[in-house]
Design a protein around this motif. Structure first.
Motif, PDB file in Angstrom:
ATOM      1  N   ARG A  83       0.834  -1.213   0.000  1.00  0.00           N
ATOM      2  CA  ARG A  83       0.000   0.000   0.000  1.00  0.00           C
ATOM      3  C   ARG A  83       0.866   1.260   0.000  1.00  0.00           C
ATOM      4  N   LEU A  84       1.932   1.252   0.776  1.00  0.00           N
ATOM      5  CA  LEU A  84       2.825   2.414   0.827  1.00  0.00           C
ATOM      6  C   LEU A  84       3.489   2.664  -0.524  1.00  0.00           C
ATOM      7  N   ILE A  85       3.860   1.603  -1.206  1.00  0.00           N
ATOM      8  CA  ILE A  85       4.466   1.747  -2.533  1.00  0.00           C
ATOM      9  C   ILE A  85       3.412   2.189  -3.542  1.00  0.00           C
ATOM     10  N   ALA A  86       2.241   1.567  -3.490  1.00  0.00           N
ATOM     11  CA  ALA A  86       1.188   1.817  -4.482  1.00  0.00           C
ATOM     12  C   ALA A  86       0.617   3.231  -4.405  1.00  0.00           C
ATOM     13  N   ARG A  87       0.758   3.905  -3.274  1.00  0.00           N
ATOM     14  CA  ARG A  87       0.225   5.270  -3.186  1.00  0.00           C
ATOM     15  C   ARG A  87       1.133   6.286  -3.890  1.00  0.00           C
ATOM     16  N   ASN A  88       2.311   5.840  -4.308  1.00  0.00           N
ATOM     17  CA  ASN A  88       3.245   6.706  -5.019  1.00  0.00           C
ATOM     18  C   ASN A  88       3.033   6.605  -6.526  1.00  0.00           C
ATOM     19  N   SER A  89       3.542   7.582  -7.219  1.00  0.00           N
ATOM     20  CA  SER A  89       3.454   7.622  -8.674  1.00  0.00           C
ATOM     21  C   SER A  89       4.088   6.381  -9.288  1.00  0.00           C
ATOM     22  N   THR A 125       4.829  13.972 -17.401  1.00  0.00           N
ATOM     23  CA  THR A 125       3.621  13.252 -16.998  1.00  0.00           C
ATOM     24  C   THR A 125       2.809  14.109 -16.033  1.00  0.00           C
ATOM     25  N   GLU A 126       1.614  13.670 -15.744  1.00  0.00           N
ATOM     26  CA  GLU A 126       0.748  14.372 -14.796  1.00  0.00           C
ATOM     27  C   GLU A 126       1.027  13.955 -13.352  1.00  0.00           C
ATOM     28  N   ASP A 127       1.906  12.975 -13.156  1.00  0.00           N
ATOM     29  CA  ASP A 127       2.150  12.432 -11.820  1.00  0.00           C
ATOM     30  C   ASP A 127       2.741  13.447 -10.851  1.00  0.00           C
ATOM     31  N   LEU A 128       3.631  14.294 -11.342  1.00  0.00           N
ATOM     32  CA  LEU A 128       4.286  15.261 -10.468  1.00  0.00           C
ATOM     33  C   LEU A 128       3.267  16.232  -9.881  1.00  0.00           C
ATOM     34  N   VAL A 129       2.414  16.784 -10.721  1.00  0.00           N
ATOM     35  CA  VAL A 129       1.382  17.721 -10.255  1.00  0.00           C
ATOM     36  C   VAL A 129       0.434  17.019  -9.302  1.00  0.00           C
ATOM     37  N   SER A 131       0.977  14.457  -7.430  1.00  0.00           N
ATOM     38  CA  SER A 131       1.671  14.179  -6.161  1.00  0.00           C
ATOM     39  C   SER A 131       1.765  15.432  -5.302  1.00  0.00           C
ATOM     40  N   PHE A 132       2.104  16.575  -5.913  1.00  0.00           N
ATOM     41  CA  PHE A 132       2.196  17.826  -5.160  1.00  0.00           C
ATOM     42  C   PHE A 132       0.839  18.227  -4.583  1.00  0.00           C
ATOM     43  N   GLY A 141      -1.798   9.949   3.803  1.00  0.00           N
ATOM     44  CA  GLY A 141      -2.469   8.742   3.344  1.00  0.00           C
ATOM     45  C   GLY A 141      -3.313   8.962   2.105  1.00  0.00           C
ATOM     46  N   ASP A 142      -3.574  10.245   1.747  1.00  0.00           N
ATOM     47  CA  ASP A 142      -4.319  10.514   0.518  1.00  0.00           C
ATOM     48  C   ASP A 142      -3.413  10.220  -0.673  1.00  0.00           C
ATOM     49  N   ALA A 143      -3.882   9.341  -1.530  1.00  0.00           N
ATOM     50  CA  ALA A 143      -3.102   9.003  -2.716  1.00  0.00           C
ATOM     51  C   ALA A 143      -3.805   9.550  -3.944  1.00  0.00           C
TER      52      ALA A 143
END
Length: 155
Positions: A83-89, A125-129, A131-132, A141-143
């Motif tokens: 879960r901790l890994i999956a909440r990241n980009s 990618t859109e992941d950086l925005v 994530s911020f 905990g919000d992913a």
């Protein structure tokens, strides 16, 4: 040894037993184990003797990252790591894995050049925005809802 993150229960037992059977381990153990745990005396001793070792020694050697409190807690502990890994980009996790693998066999400078190339593409990618925005919401905990990675070409 073919996993990025290894965990075990307190009763786990490990061993490289081929020497006791008259063979040298030939399925990659002798190639992977020293890359994971180092080429030190204890790793060599375990490979030469075929001696088993337990969970605490596996953790001390760096073969596993965590030992669960009990056999029953193992799956929940492993799922929490997932879960901790999956909440990241996915882009960040994929790039991190690629860089760790690349840097293992290359100089620091080559590793820096490798990750710079990855991050130049990741910035598109859109992941950086996402994530911020999630990080600035103040709710731990919000992913963010990341898009799936595209399959890699098999060419």
């Amino acid at each position: 040894s073919c996993a990025d993150v290894r965990v075990c229960s307190p009763n786990a037992r490990f061993g490289v037993r081929e020497a006791r059977l008259g063979l040298a381990a030939d399925v990659g153990t002798l190639q992977r184990l020293p890359k994971i745990c180092g080429h030190g005396s204890r790793i060599r001793e375990l490979c030469f003797t075929g001696e088993d070792f337990g969970a605490m020694e596996a953790a001390r050697l760096g073969f596993v990252s965590r030992v669960s409190k009990s056999d029953n807690d193992l799956i929940s502990m492993a799922l929490e790591i997932c879960r901790l890994i999956a909440r990241n980009s996915p882009v960040a996790v994929h790039g991190t894995k690629a860089s760790l693998n690349y840097s293992r066999d290359h100089s620091v400078q080559e590793g820096l050049e490798h990750i710079a190339t990855h991050n130049a593409a990741a910035l598109m990618t859109e992941d950086l925005v996402a994530s911020f925005i999630a990080a600035s919401s103040g709710k731990s905990g919000d992913a963010p809802d990341f898009k799936a990675l595209l399959p890699q070409s098999k060419l």
